[in-house]
Structures are given as structure tokens and as C-alpha cells.
Design a protein around this motif. Structure first.
Motif, PDB file in Angstrom:
ATOM      1  N   ALA A  27      11.531  23.567  84.457  1.00 32.78           N
ATOM      2  CA  ALA A  27      11.198  23.420  83.189  1.00 32.78           C
ATOM      3  C   ALA A  27      10.293  24.680  82.533  1.00 32.78           C
ATOM      4  O   ALA A  27       9.361  25.087  83.306  1.00 32.78           O
ATOM      5  N   PRO A  28      10.317  24.955  81.417  1.00 33.27           N
ATOM      6  CA  PRO A  28       9.467  26.251  80.946  1.00 33.27           C
ATOM      7  C   PRO A  28       8.142  25.598  80.914  1.00 33.27           C
ATOM      8  O   PRO A  28       7.839  24.349  80.361  1.00 33.27           O
ATOM      9  N   ASP A  29       7.186  26.394  80.889  1.00 36.27           N
ATOM     10  CA  ASP A  29       5.563  25.942  81.004  1.00 36.27           C
ATOM     11  C   ASP A  29       5.435  26.212  79.335  1.00 36.27           C
ATOM     12  O   ASP A  29       5.545  27.526  78.796  1.00 36.27           O
ATOM     13  N   ALA A  30       4.859  25.073  78.881  1.00 35.21           N
ATOM     14  CA  ALA A  30       4.538  25.043  77.310  1.00 35.21           C
ATOM     15  C   ALA A  30       3.647  26.082  76.913  1.00 35.21           C
ATOM     16  O   ALA A  30       3.437  26.466  75.820  1.00 35.21           O
ATOM     17  N   THR A  31       2.578  26.390  77.893  1.00 33.87           N
ATOM     18  CA  THR A  31       1.587  27.324  77.564  1.00 33.87           C
ATOM     19  C   THR A  31       2.049  28.889  77.668  1.00 33.87           C
ATOM     20  O   THR A  31       1.212  29.630  77.339  1.00 33.87           O
ATOM     21  N   GLN A  32       3.267  29.130  78.136  1.00 35.47           N
ATOM     22  CA  GLN A  32       3.688  30.295  78.371  1.00 35.47           C
ATOM     23  C   GLN A  32       4.728  30.882  77.564  1.00 35.47           C
ATOM     24  O   GLN A  32       5.467  30.003  77.048  1.00 35.47           O
ATOM     25  N   ARG A  33       4.613  32.041  76.910  1.00 36.79           N
ATOM     26  CA  ARG A  33       5.825  32.823  76.179  1.00 36.79           C
ATOM     27  C   ARG A  33       6.897  33.380  76.744  1.00 36.79           C
ATOM     28  O   ARG A  33       6.302  33.925  77.877  1.00 36.79           O
ATOM     29  N   TYR A  34       7.916  33.054  76.506  1.00 36.80           N
ATOM     30  CA  TYR A  34       9.242  33.737  77.250  1.00 36.80           C
ATOM     31  C   TYR A  34       9.936  34.670  76.352  1.00 36.80           C
ATOM     32  O   TYR A  34      10.149  34.474  75.131  1.00 36.80           O
ATOM     33  N   GLN A  35      10.434  35.694  76.972  1.00 36.36           N
ATOM     34  CA  GLN A  35      11.047  36.847  76.323  1.00 36.36           C
ATOM     35  C   GLN A  35      12.741  36.611  76.833  1.00 36.36           C
ATOM     36  O   GLN A  35      12.997  36.403  77.756  1.00 36.36           O
ATOM     37  N   LEU A  36      13.749  36.265  75.754  1.00 41.24           N
ATOM     38  CA  LEU A  36      14.845  36.138  75.925  1.00 41.24           C
ATOM     39  C   LEU A  36      15.486  37.370  76.854  1.00 41.24           C
ATOM     40  O   LEU A  36      15.489  38.456  75.947  1.00 41.24           O
ATOM     41  N   ARG A  37      16.154  36.974  77.771  1.00 42.06           N
ATOM     42  CA  ARG A  37      16.776  37.816  78.655  1.00 42.06           C
ATOM     43  C   ARG A  37      18.363  37.812  78.921  1.00 42.06           C
ATOM     44  O   ARG A  37      18.396  36.881  80.085  1.00 42.06           O
ATOM     45  N   PRO A  38      19.321  37.993  77.814  1.00 39.80           N
ATOM     46  CA  PRO A  38      20.568  37.730  78.483  1.00 39.80           C
ATOM     47  C   PRO A  38      21.263  38.448  79.426  1.00 39.80           C
ATOM     48  O   PRO A  38      20.605  39.836  79.557  1.00 39.80           O
ATOM     49  N   GLY A  39      22.129  38.202  80.149  1.00 41.52           N
ATOM     50  CA  GLY A  39      22.730  38.757  81.412  1.00 41.52           C
ATOM     51  C   GLY A  39      24.184  38.464  81.585  1.00 41.52           C
ATOM     52  O   GLY A  39      24.464  37.214  81.272  1.00 41.52           O
ATOM     53  N   ALA A  40      24.669  39.111  82.288  1.00 39.89           N
ATOM     54  CA  ALA A  40      26.223  38.965  82.641  1.00 39.89           C
ATOM     55  C   ALA A  40      26.233  39.041  84.299  1.00 39.89           C
ATOM     56  O   ALA A  40      25.750  40.168  84.920  1.00 39.89           O
ATOM     57  N   TYR A  41      27.037  38.120  84.872  1.00 43.27           N
ATOM     58  CA  TYR A  41      26.798  38.087  86.531  1.00 43.27           C
ATOM     59  C   TYR A  41      28.313  37.690  86.775  1.00 43.27           C
ATOM     60  O   TYR A  41      29.254  36.993  86.113  1.00 43.27           O
ATOM     61  N   ALA A  42      28.788  38.264  87.973  1.00 40.28           N
ATOM     62  CA  ALA A  42      30.276  38.004  88.357  1.00 40.28           C
ATOM     63  C   ALA A  42      30.244  37.271  89.691  1.00 40.28           C
ATOM     64  O   ALA A  42      29.642  37.636  90.683  1.00 40.28           O
ATOM     65  N   ILE A  43      31.281  36.157  89.588  1.00 41.15           N
ATOM     66  CA  ILE A  43      31.715  35.906  91.052  1.00 41.15           C
ATOM     67  C   ILE A  43      32.912  36.660  91.403  1.00 41.15           C
ATOM     68  O   ILE A  43      33.848  36.872  90.470  1.00 41.15           O
ATOM     69  N   LEU A  44      32.998  37.319  92.655  1.00 42.83           N
ATOM     70  CA  LEU A  44      34.094  38.483  92.856  1.00 42.83           C
ATOM     71  C   LEU A  44      34.745  37.795  94.132  1.00 42.83           C
ATOM     72  O   LEU A  44      34.315  38.298  95.357  1.00 42.83           O
ATOM     73  N   PRO A  45      35.650  37.129  94.107  1.00 39.86           N
ATOM     74  CA  PRO A  45      36.426  36.667  95.474  1.00 39.86           C
ATOM     75  C   PRO A  45      37.096  37.919  95.760  1.00 39.86           C
ATOM     76  O   PRO A  45      37.780  38.530  95.276  1.00 39.86           O
ATOM     77  N   LEU A  46      37.036  38.109  97.197  1.00 45.29           N
ATOM     78  CA  LEU A  46      37.555  38.932  97.982  1.00 45.29           C
ATOM     79  C   LEU A  46      38.391  38.536  99.084  1.00 45.29           C
ATOM     80  O   LEU A  46      37.635  37.892 100.380  1.00 45.29           O
ATOM     81  N   GLU A  47      39.644  38.277  99.038  1.00 51.61           N
ATOM     82  CA  GLU A  47      40.612  37.429 100.056  1.00 51.61           C
ATOM     83  C   GLU A  47      39.679  36.127 100.156  1.00 51.61           C
ATOM     84  O   GLU A  47      39.781  35.408  99.312  1.00 51.61           O
ATOM     85  N   ARG A  48      39.334  35.533 101.525  1.00 50.60           N
ATOM     86  CA  ARG A  48      38.859  34.314 101.503  1.00 50.60           C
ATOM     87  C   ARG A  48      37.176  34.458 101.381  1.00 50.60           C
ATOM     88  O   ARG A  48      36.752  33.472 102.233  1.00 50.60           O
ATOM     89  N   ARG A  49      36.992  35.480 101.115  1.00 51.52           N
ATOM     90  CA  ARG A  49      35.301  35.702 100.856  1.00 51.52           C
ATOM     91  C   ARG A  49      34.928  35.871  99.389  1.00 51.52           C
ATOM     92  O   ARG A  49      35.739  35.836  98.701  1.00 51.52           O
ATOM     93  N   VAL A  50      33.642  36.024  99.335  1.00 49.05           N
ATOM     94  CA  VAL A  50      32.833  36.542  98.087  1.00 49.05           C
ATOM     95  C   VAL A  50      32.142  37.560  98.299  1.00 49.05           C
ATOM     96  O   VAL A  50      31.437  37.888  99.124  1.00 49.05           O
ATOM     97  N   LEU A  51      32.129  38.606  97.223  1.00 49.85           N
ATOM     98  CA  LEU A  51      31.367  39.924  97.339  1.00 49.85           C
ATOM     99  C   LEU A  51      30.041  39.581  96.726  1.00 49.85           C
ATOM    100  O   LEU A  51      30.114  39.047  95.533  1.00 49.85           O
ATOM    101  N   LEU A  52      28.914  39.782  97.373  1.00 53.50           N
ATOM    102  CA  LEU A  52      27.552  39.396  96.700  1.00 53.50           C
ATOM    103  C   LEU A  52      26.609  40.709  96.735  1.00 53.50           C
ATOM    104  O   LEU A  52      26.999  41.787  97.437  1.00 53.50           O
ATOM    105  N   THR A  53      25.383  40.498  96.281  1.00 52.25           N
ATOM    106  CA  THR A  53      24.506  41.535  96.395  1.00 52.25           C
ATOM    107  C   THR A  53      23.255  40.842  97.128  1.00 52.25           C
ATOM    108  O   THR A  53      22.672  39.887  96.901  1.00 52.25           O
TER     109      THR A  53
END
Length: 145
Positions: free
Chosen positions: A8-34
Motif C-alpha cells: 500500500a502507499p505510504d500515507a506520508t509520501q507524495r507519489y507522482q502518477l507514472r502511466p506506462g504500457a507493457y506487453a506480453i509477447l508470446p513467441l511460439e510456446r515461450r514468451v519474450l521478456l526484458t
């Protein structure tokens, strides 16, 4: 409602909203990751922060290319999750709003250009076990079910 994954967020801390986009990349019977190396190696779904003025799908294509060198096709949004974390590379506390997609990897046309990022391919069970955050793990587990 978008679920929160992780502490959970710390009530004493200020957070900056940081939206992002992420991908599940199936490659045959495996998955490509970083694999992000550095002080603390981390295995992740390829993706990252949405820049001002950028659409989520533009971000998805750009970040996958930067982190893996792969072109992708037919992205489809699966959902989203939130996590509250410190981002040492940016020196900020962030509320990360992570939009998760599945896309088809078309072909690798270059090496990753993002510093300290390497492309890895794992079997789904190995990928689920290796992912560095519970949100990525939750979506990958649901996808491969």
C-alpha cells in the motif's frame, strides 16, 4: 476499479502518477521478456512510461523496440494494475499505472537500444517465476492460465 498490486502507499509520501504500457509477447510456446541489468537485475514485461502527448499504443511500440529490438503487431489491451514504488533511475516515488497488452512479436530488427536491457525468451512457467513484480506475474499467469 484498477487493482493495486504490492505494498500500500505510504500515507506520508507524495507519489507522482507514472502511466506506462507493457506487453506480453508470446513467441511460439515461450514468451519474450526484458532483462534489465545493473545494480539489481530484474526480469520484466517489455514496456515503460508513457511520455507527455504520447498515446499508450505509441508507447508500447516504442518501448518494445527500445528494450528488445522487436517489432510487434496486433496489440490488444488486457487490463491494468497500479503499484506504488520508488524509481531510483528518476529519483521519484511513483504511482505506476501499468496498462498491459498482448501483442504478436513480428521480428527482431535490432539489438535493444535501452541501456542495460537485454532480450530473453523463457517458457511460460519459468517466465512467471522469474518476473520481478507481482503485477506482471499476475497478467502473465492469467494469459497462459
Amino acid at each position: 476499479m484498477i487493482p493495486r498490486i504490492g505494498p500500500a502507499p505510504d500515507a506520508t509520501q507524495r507519489y507522482q502518477l507514472r502511466p506506462g504500457a507493457y506487453a506480453i509477447l508470446p513467441l511460439e510456446r515461450r514468451v519474450l521478456l526484458t532483462l534489465q541489468t545493473g545494480q539489481t537485475p530484474d526480469i520484466q514485461l517489455p514496456g515503460g512510461g508513457i511520455d507527455p502527448g504520447e498515446a499508450p499504443l505509441q508507447t508500447l511500440h516504442r518501448e518494445v523496440m527500445e528494450e528488445t529490438g522487436w517489432r510487434i503487431a496486433f496489440p490488444r489491451r488486457l487490463g491494468a494494475f497500479r503499484r506504488f514504488v520508488y524509481m531510483p533511475d528518476y529519483g521519484i516515488w511513483a504511482e505506476k499505472l501499468c496498462h498491459v497488452y498482448v501483442a504478436r512479436p513480428v521480428r527482431q530488427i535490432a539489438d535493444p537500444t535501452e541501456p542495460d536491457h537485454h532480450t530473453i525468451v523463457l517458457a511460460p512457467d519459468d517466465a512467471i517465476a522469474a518476473l520481478g513484480n507481482d503485477g506482471d506475474r499476475m497478467f502473465l499467469n492469467a494469459y497462459f492460465g
